[in-house]
Design a protein around this motif. Structure first.
Motif, short mmCIF file in Angstrom:
data_model
loop_
_atom_site.label_atom_id
_atom_site.label_comp_id
_atom_site.label_asym_id
_atom_site.label_seq_id
_atom_site.Cartn_x
_atom_site.Cartn_y
_atom_site.Cartn_z
N SER A 1 7.50 39.90 65.90
CA SER A 1 8.74 39.14 66.03
C SER A 1 9.07 38.41 64.74
O SER A 1 10.25 38.19 64.42
CB SER A 1 8.63 38.14 67.19
OG SER A 1 7.54 37.25 67.00
N VAL A 2 8.05 38.04 63.98
CA VAL A 2 8.27 37.37 62.69
C VAL A 2 8.98 38.31 61.73
O VAL A 2 9.96 37.94 61.07
CB VAL A 2 6.93 36.89 62.08
CG1 VAL A 2 7.16 36.35 60.67
CG2 VAL A 2 6.31 35.81 62.96
N SER B 1 17.60 31.19 64.95
CA SER B 1 16.40 32.01 64.80
C SER B 1 15.14 31.16 64.85
O SER B 1 14.14 31.54 65.49
CB SER B 1 16.47 32.77 63.47
OG SER B 1 15.29 33.51 63.25
N GLN B 2 15.17 30.00 64.19
CA GLN B 2 13.99 29.14 64.18
C GLN B 2 13.66 28.64 65.58
O GLN B 2 12.48 28.58 65.97
CB GLN B 2 14.22 27.95 63.25
CG GLN B 2 12.98 27.10 63.01
CD GLN B 2 11.82 27.91 62.43
OE1 GLN B 2 11.97 28.59 61.42
NE2 GLN B 2 10.67 27.86 63.08
N LYS C 1 11.94 31.40 67.53
CA LYS C 1 10.54 31.59 67.10
C LYS C 1 9.66 30.45 67.62
O LYS C 1 8.50 30.68 67.97
CB LYS C 1 10.48 31.70 65.58
CG LYS C 1 11.08 33.01 65.06
CD LYS C 1 10.91 33.17 63.56
CE LYS C 1 11.80 32.23 62.79
NZ LYS C 1 11.74 32.51 61.32
N VAL D 1 8.83 31.26 71.31
CA VAL D 1 8.53 32.65 71.64
C VAL D 1 7.42 32.78 72.69
O VAL D 1 7.43 33.73 73.50
CB VAL D 1 8.19 33.44 70.35
CG1 VAL D 1 6.85 32.98 69.76
CG2 VAL D 1 8.18 34.94 70.62
#
Length: 337
Positions: A45-46, A96-97, A100, A103
């Motif tokens: 995912s990163v 996005s951050q 993450k 997640v």
């Protein structure tokens, strides 16, 4: 529930000649496994989010967010006066951050960037994420988020939906099950079309007893990255995003005929405006007229006419369609005066 048919030919000729006429959903396994998004998702995912962050265009994006106690379901508020989610403007980097950060959180707020044009929000992504069965003129849309549930709804267009990251479970119902799905309002919708008021994951059969019949007709499939589903126009679908980060790219194609412009949905709304409040006997009479002229219930309504007298019953060419639209506009304008 029955499984959705899997076919292995993701080719335009086969799609147009075999899939579309059948008017049934199908799955194309691994049809877009070559896409860069899919390849990045299979790494981590990163890597996936870094790929998108590097290509994100400057500016703001729209997101929606439902609280932790929503169970990830984007829906109406408890009192029915609003929705259980908020629409927010942010940047892709911030969005996005947050994805993450959450997640691995099984009970995180549901966060999603929905129905965004790929070429509007990401550089050099549209060109490498195309499909062979639709025209390249159709602009793909991207859906990015964490675990969430989209209530059972329908689209006015054919839908090719490609899973690029995460897993998605699709549950589909044929259009003839509309009376068993207990749809919400037409004029206060979550995403543009009415949704079923029944929770598929925890249905209340006492309140919605006919939903048991709908489930007998349901089709289900769980898609992995690289898989593609075709959803015909007006097929109801319930969608669950099952991973911490999920990405779907979809392509909508209008199913309109020669008389392009107004949609069948517009005719439905006009019928509500003009027929809904008529006495039962008049409504039944108009139903007979629609069956005869529109739905060909009794065969071709112009079969007994010579060609020179068929007019619009013999087929709607562009010129005739334009004249009819102009006439309808005048009628509606005069009726509102």
């Amino acid at each position: 529930m029955q499984s959705i048919e899997i076919v292995d030919r993701f080719q335009r000729d086969f799609f147009e000649s075999e899939v579309v006429p059948a008017y049934r959903p199908v799955i194309f396994k691994d049809a877009v496994s070559h896409w860069p998004l899919v390849q990045q998702a299979r790494k981590s995912s990163v890597d996936l989010m870094a790929f998108l962050e590097a290509r994100a265009t400057p500016g703001k994006i729209w997101t929606i967010e439902a609280p932790r106690d929503s169970g990830g379901r984007f829906f109406y508020s408890a009192d029915g006066c609003g929705f259980n989610f908020e629409r927010k403007i942010t940047t892709f980097q911030h969005f996005s951050q947050r994805l993450k950060n959450w997640v691995d959180d099984q009970h995180a707020p549901a966060l999603s960037m929905q129905s965004a044009f790929v070429d509007e929000h990401f550089y050099d992504v549209r060109e490498s994420h195309s499909i062979p069965v639709f025209s390249s003129d159709i602009r793909p849309r991207i859906w990015i988020g964490n675990r969430s549930v989209v209530a059972t709804h329908y689209d006015h267009s054919e839908n090719i939906a490609c899973v690029a990251a995460g897993r998605r479970r699709f549950t589909l119902f044929p259009p003839h099950q509309i009376s068993n799905l207990y749809l919400g309002p037409l004029d206060k919708t979550i995403g543009g079309s009415p949704v079923s008021m029944v929770s598929l994951l925890s249905p209340d059969f006492d309140r919605y007893p006919r939903f048991e019949e709908a489930l007998k007709h349901a089709l289900v499939a769980e898609l992995e990255p690289g898989d593609v589903i075709y959803i015909p126009t007006l097929w109801f679908h319930h969608v669950e995003a099952l991973e911490g980060i999920n990405i779907l790219v979809n392509f909508w194609r209008s199913s309109g005929g020669a008389a392009s412009g107004p949609r069948p949905a517009d005719a439905l709304l006009l019928a509500l405006l003009t027929i809904q409040d008529q006495p039962p006997s008049i409504k039944a009479a108009w139903k007979s007229f629609f069956d005869y002229y529109v739905f060909d219930t009794f065969g071709d309504p112009s079969a007994h006419l010579p060609e020179e007298l068929k007019g619009m019953l013999g087929g709607m060419d562009p010129d005739m369609a334009m004249k009819l639209r102009r006439w309808l506009v005048r009628q509606l304008s005069e009726a509102g005066e």
